[in-house]
Design an enzyme around this catalytic site. Structure first.
Site, PDB file in Angstrom:
ATOM      1  N   ASN A  26      26.215  63.543 -63.501  1.00 11.75           N
ATOM      2  CA  ASN A  26      25.707  62.165 -63.380  1.00 11.75           C
ATOM      3  C   ASN A  26      26.320  61.357 -64.516  1.00 11.75           C
ATOM      4  O   ASN A  26      25.935  61.519 -65.678  1.00 11.75           O
ATOM      5  CB  ASN A  26      24.173  62.184 -63.477  1.00 11.75           C
ATOM      6  CG  ASN A  26      23.589  60.778 -63.475  1.00 11.75           C
ATOM      7  OD1 ASN A  26      24.306  59.792 -63.263  1.00 11.75           O
ATOM      8  ND2 ASN A  26      22.284  60.689 -63.708  1.00 11.75           N
ATOM      9  N   TRP A  27      27.277  60.507 -64.165  1.00 11.64           N
ATOM     10  CA  TRP A  27      28.003  59.752 -65.195  1.00 11.64           C
ATOM     11  C   TRP A  27      27.201  58.553 -65.688  1.00 11.64           C
ATOM     12  O   TRP A  27      27.655  57.843 -66.592  1.00 11.64           O
ATOM     13  CB  TRP A  27      29.365  59.305 -64.653  1.00 11.64           C
ATOM     14  CG  TRP A  27      30.297  60.431 -64.312  1.00 11.64           C
ATOM     15  CD1 TRP A  27      30.048  61.776 -64.418  1.00 11.64           C
ATOM     16  CD2 TRP A  27      31.637  60.328 -63.811  1.00 11.64           C
ATOM     17  NE1 TRP A  27      31.133  62.502 -64.012  1.00 11.64           N
ATOM     18  CE2 TRP A  27      32.131  61.641 -63.630  1.00 11.64           C
ATOM     19  CE3 TRP A  27      32.469  59.252 -63.480  1.00 11.64           C
ATOM     20  CZ2 TRP A  27      33.421  61.898 -63.144  1.00 11.64           C
ATOM     21  CZ3 TRP A  27      33.753  59.511 -63.003  1.00 11.64           C
ATOM     22  CH2 TRP A  27      34.222  60.826 -62.839  1.00 11.64           C
ATOM     23  N   LYS A  28      26.038  58.313 -65.086  1.00 15.55           N
ATOM     24  CA  LYS A  28      25.178  57.194 -65.502  1.00 15.55           C
ATOM     25  C   LYS A  28      26.010  55.914 -65.624  1.00 15.55           C
ATOM     26  O   LYS A  28      26.893  55.684 -64.806  1.00 15.55           O
ATOM     27  CB  LYS A  28      24.417  57.551 -66.790  1.00 15.55           C
ATOM     28  CG  LYS A  28      23.614  58.859 -66.610  1.00 15.55           C
ATOM     29  CD  LYS A  28      22.592  59.112 -67.673  1.00 15.55           C
ATOM     30  CE  LYS A  28      21.849  60.425 -67.372  1.00 15.55           C
ATOM     31  NZ  LYS A  28      20.786  60.710 -68.320  1.00 15.55           N
ATOM     32  N   HIS A 118      15.834  58.958 -60.047  1.00 12.11           N
ATOM     33  CA  HIS A 118      16.070  59.399 -61.426  1.00 12.11           C
ATOM     34  C   HIS A 118      15.022  58.767 -62.337  1.00 12.11           C
ATOM     35  O   HIS A 118      14.622  57.617 -62.134  1.00 12.11           O
ATOM     36  CB  HIS A 118      17.482  59.000 -61.862  1.00 12.11           C
ATOM     37  CG  HIS A 118      17.908  59.679 -63.118  1.00 12.11           C
ATOM     38  ND1 HIS A 118      17.463  59.274 -64.354  1.00 12.11           N
ATOM     39  CD2 HIS A 118      18.697  60.756 -63.335  1.00 12.11           C
ATOM     40  CE1 HIS A 118      17.978  60.082 -65.279  1.00 12.11           C
ATOM     41  NE2 HIS A 118      18.732  60.986 -64.689  1.00 12.11           N
ATOM     42  N   GLU A 120      15.262  57.459 -65.119  1.00  9.37           N
ATOM     43  CA  GLU A 120      15.690  56.181 -65.723  1.00  9.37           C
ATOM     44  C   GLU A 120      15.461  55.036 -64.745  1.00  9.37           C
ATOM     45  O   GLU A 120      15.132  53.914 -65.154  1.00  9.37           O
ATOM     46  CB  GLU A 120      17.163  56.284 -66.155  1.00  9.37           C
ATOM     47  CG  GLU A 120      17.302  57.199 -67.373  1.00  9.37           C
ATOM     48  CD  GLU A 120      18.628  57.921 -67.492  1.00  9.37           C
ATOM     49  OE1 GLU A 120      19.579  57.580 -66.763  1.00  9.37           O
ATOM     50  OE2 GLU A 120      18.711  58.861 -68.316  1.00  9.37           O
ATOM     51  N   GLU A 190      14.101  67.386 -63.674  1.00 16.00           N
ATOM     52  CA  GLU A 190      14.576  66.893 -64.969  1.00 16.00           C
ATOM     53  C   GLU A 190      13.385  66.452 -65.818  1.00 16.00           C
ATOM     54  O   GLU A 190      12.894  65.324 -65.663  1.00 16.00           O
ATOM     55  CB  GLU A 190      15.497  65.681 -64.774  1.00 16.00           C
ATOM     56  CG  GLU A 190      16.708  65.960 -63.913  1.00 16.00           C
ATOM     57  CD  GLU A 190      17.839  64.957 -64.176  1.00 16.00           C
ATOM     58  OE1 GLU A 190      18.955  65.412 -64.377  1.00 16.00           O
ATOM     59  OE2 GLU A 190      17.583  63.744 -64.210  1.00 16.00           O
ATOM     60  N   GLY A 196      18.827  63.716 -72.553  1.00  9.29           N
ATOM     61  CA  GLY A 196      19.554  63.076 -73.651  1.00  9.29           C
ATOM     62  C   GLY A 196      18.994  63.364 -75.031  1.00  9.29           C
ATOM     63  O   GLY A 196      19.372  62.711 -75.994  1.00  9.29           O
ATOM     64  N   SER A 236      19.610  67.728 -70.962  1.00  5.50           N
ATOM     65  CA  SER A 236      20.346  68.387 -72.042  1.00  5.50           C
ATOM     66  C   SER A 236      20.965  69.715 -71.610  1.00  5.50           C
ATOM     67  O   SER A 236      21.092  70.633 -72.437  1.00  5.50           O
ATOM     68  CB  SER A 236      19.450  68.572 -73.284  1.00  5.50           C
ATOM     69  OG  SER A 236      19.052  67.302 -73.782  1.00  5.50           O
ATOM     70  N   GLY A 257      24.111  65.160 -67.472  1.00  5.41           N
ATOM     71  CA  GLY A 257      24.450  63.817 -67.931  1.00  5.41           C
ATOM     72  C   GLY A 257      25.577  63.869 -68.946  1.00  5.41           C
ATOM     73  O   GLY A 257      26.754  63.986 -68.602  1.00  5.41           O
ATOM     74  N   GLY A 258      25.222  63.809 -70.222  1.00  6.54           N
ATOM     75  CA  GLY A 258      26.213  63.697 -71.291  1.00  6.54           C
ATOM     76  C   GLY A 258      27.342  64.711 -71.220  1.00  6.54           C
ATOM     77  O   GLY A 258      28.520  64.359 -71.392  1.00  6.54           O
TER      78      GLY A 258
HETATM   79  P1  13P Z   1      21.576  64.707 -70.126  1.00  6.94           P
HETATM   80  O1  13P Z   1      22.315  65.922 -69.588  1.00  6.94           O
HETATM   81  O2  13P Z   1      22.463  63.755 -70.873  1.00  6.94           O
HETATM   82  O3  13P Z   1      20.336  65.109 -70.853  1.00  6.94           O
HETATM   83  O4  13P Z   1      21.093  63.884 -68.831  1.00  6.94           O
HETATM   84  C1  13P Z   1      20.446  64.548 -67.807  1.00  6.94           C
HETATM   85  C2  13P Z   1      20.291  63.625 -66.664  1.00  6.94           C
HETATM   86  O5  13P Z   1      19.530  62.675 -66.719  1.00  6.94           O
HETATM   87  C3  13P Z   1      21.114  63.893 -65.475  1.00  6.94           C
HETATM   88  O6  13P Z   1      20.713  63.124 -64.396  1.00  6.94           O
END
Ligand code: 13P
Length: 278
Positions: A26-28, A118, A120, A190, A196, A236, A257-258
């Site tokens: 997920n490149w957000k 998600h 977020e 998640e 994050g 994470s 994510g990251g």
């Molecule tokens: P991180 O891997 O950066 O914690 O993000 C997870 C996430 O929200 C994937 O959708």
């Protein structure tokens, strides 16, 4: 007693259930269209060196909307063994909805999957179980597979409410699907406090929630559908810890994510998942 039963359980039930591991990045809200092309090509170059991963893992990238076309072009021209996903969608087929994107538009661009719900989006954009459910139905109707996210806050976890909270998110989010439709959906667990932050649950605790999600699916759609659903861990997830989560019987991959923004780290996680494919 619990530790003992864990140590003697089979290493993995996923293969026997026909669940193919999935690694989704997920490149957000990162990467311009030009940067997204570079990242997609880099990932493609690295995975092509590893046929085992390509054969055994579903590899998914989820760029921002504005990058979908450029990344789709890379995947098409390079015959890249990756699938494309969006990060959000609106539920109407078309209309006067300024700024929104319809499921059919994603399908037309070559999106196989779309993330919905998600945390977020729930936190910053008012998404609810009811709107997630509308999006899930609209995606299924358009032939795009939802990756539906769920997960508890630290407050809910500390109050001991994790499983009840997550089960309700899953029940409400998928309500009204047929068993066959539900079986195709991907669920991403998640925990919000792990996203994050560098904090992760123990693999056993994550699997307990994923098992509970599968039980909810079984109650709603029947056992045959429940055992087909892929459940991903997210929060994470990194090259250093994915190997701890993958042996868990109800965890079928990761939504990252990251660590998905760097091709080397993303591909190393794909390779880890391939090691647990059966
Ligand atoms: P991180 O891997 O950066 O914690 O993000 C997870 C996430 O929200 C994937 O959708």
């Amino acid at each position: 007693m619990i530790a003992e039963s864990r140590s003697v359980r089979p290493r993995k039930g996923r293969g026997a259930m026909g669940r193919r591991p999935m690694i989704a990045g997920n490149w957000k809200m990162y990467k311009t269209p030009a940067e997204a092309v570079v990242l997609a090509q880099h990932i493609d170059n690295l995975i092509l060196d590893d046929p085992r991963s390509v054969e055994s893992v579903d590899i998914v990238v989820c760029p921002p909307f504005v990058d979908l076309k450029s990344v789709a072009t890379v995947l098409e021209f390079d015959h890249a063994p990756m699938m494309l996903a969006a990060q959000n969608v609106f539920w109407e087929a078309e209309g006067a909805y300024t700024g929104e994107i319809a499921p059919g538009m994603l399908a037309d661009l070559g999106c196989s999957y779309c993330i919905v719900g998600h945390s977020e989006r729930r936190q910053y954009f008012g998404e609810t179980d009811a709107t997630v459910n509308k999006k899930v139905h609209a995606l299924v109707a358009a032939g795009v597979t939802p990756i539906m996210c769920c997960g508890e806050s630290l407050e809910t976890r500390d109050a001991g409410g994790t499983e009840a909270f997550v089960r309700e998110q899953v029940r409400a989010g998928l309500e009204g699907l047929t068993a066959d439709q539900a079986a195709e959906v991907v669920v991403a667990y998640e925990p919000i406090w792990a996203i994050g932050t560098g904090r992760i649950p123990t693999p056993e605790a994550a699997n307990d929630v994923c098992r509970s999600i599968r039980a909810t699916l079984g109650a709603a759609f029947g056992q045959p559908a429940a055992i087909r659903v892929r459940i991903l861990y997210g929060g994470s997830a990194k090259p250093e810890n994915l190997g701890l989560f993958m042996p868990e019987p109800d965890i079928d991959g990761a939504l990252i994510g990251g660590a998905a923004l760097d091709a080397e780290s993303f591909v190393s996680m794909v390779k880890t998942a391939a090691g647990f494919a059966e």
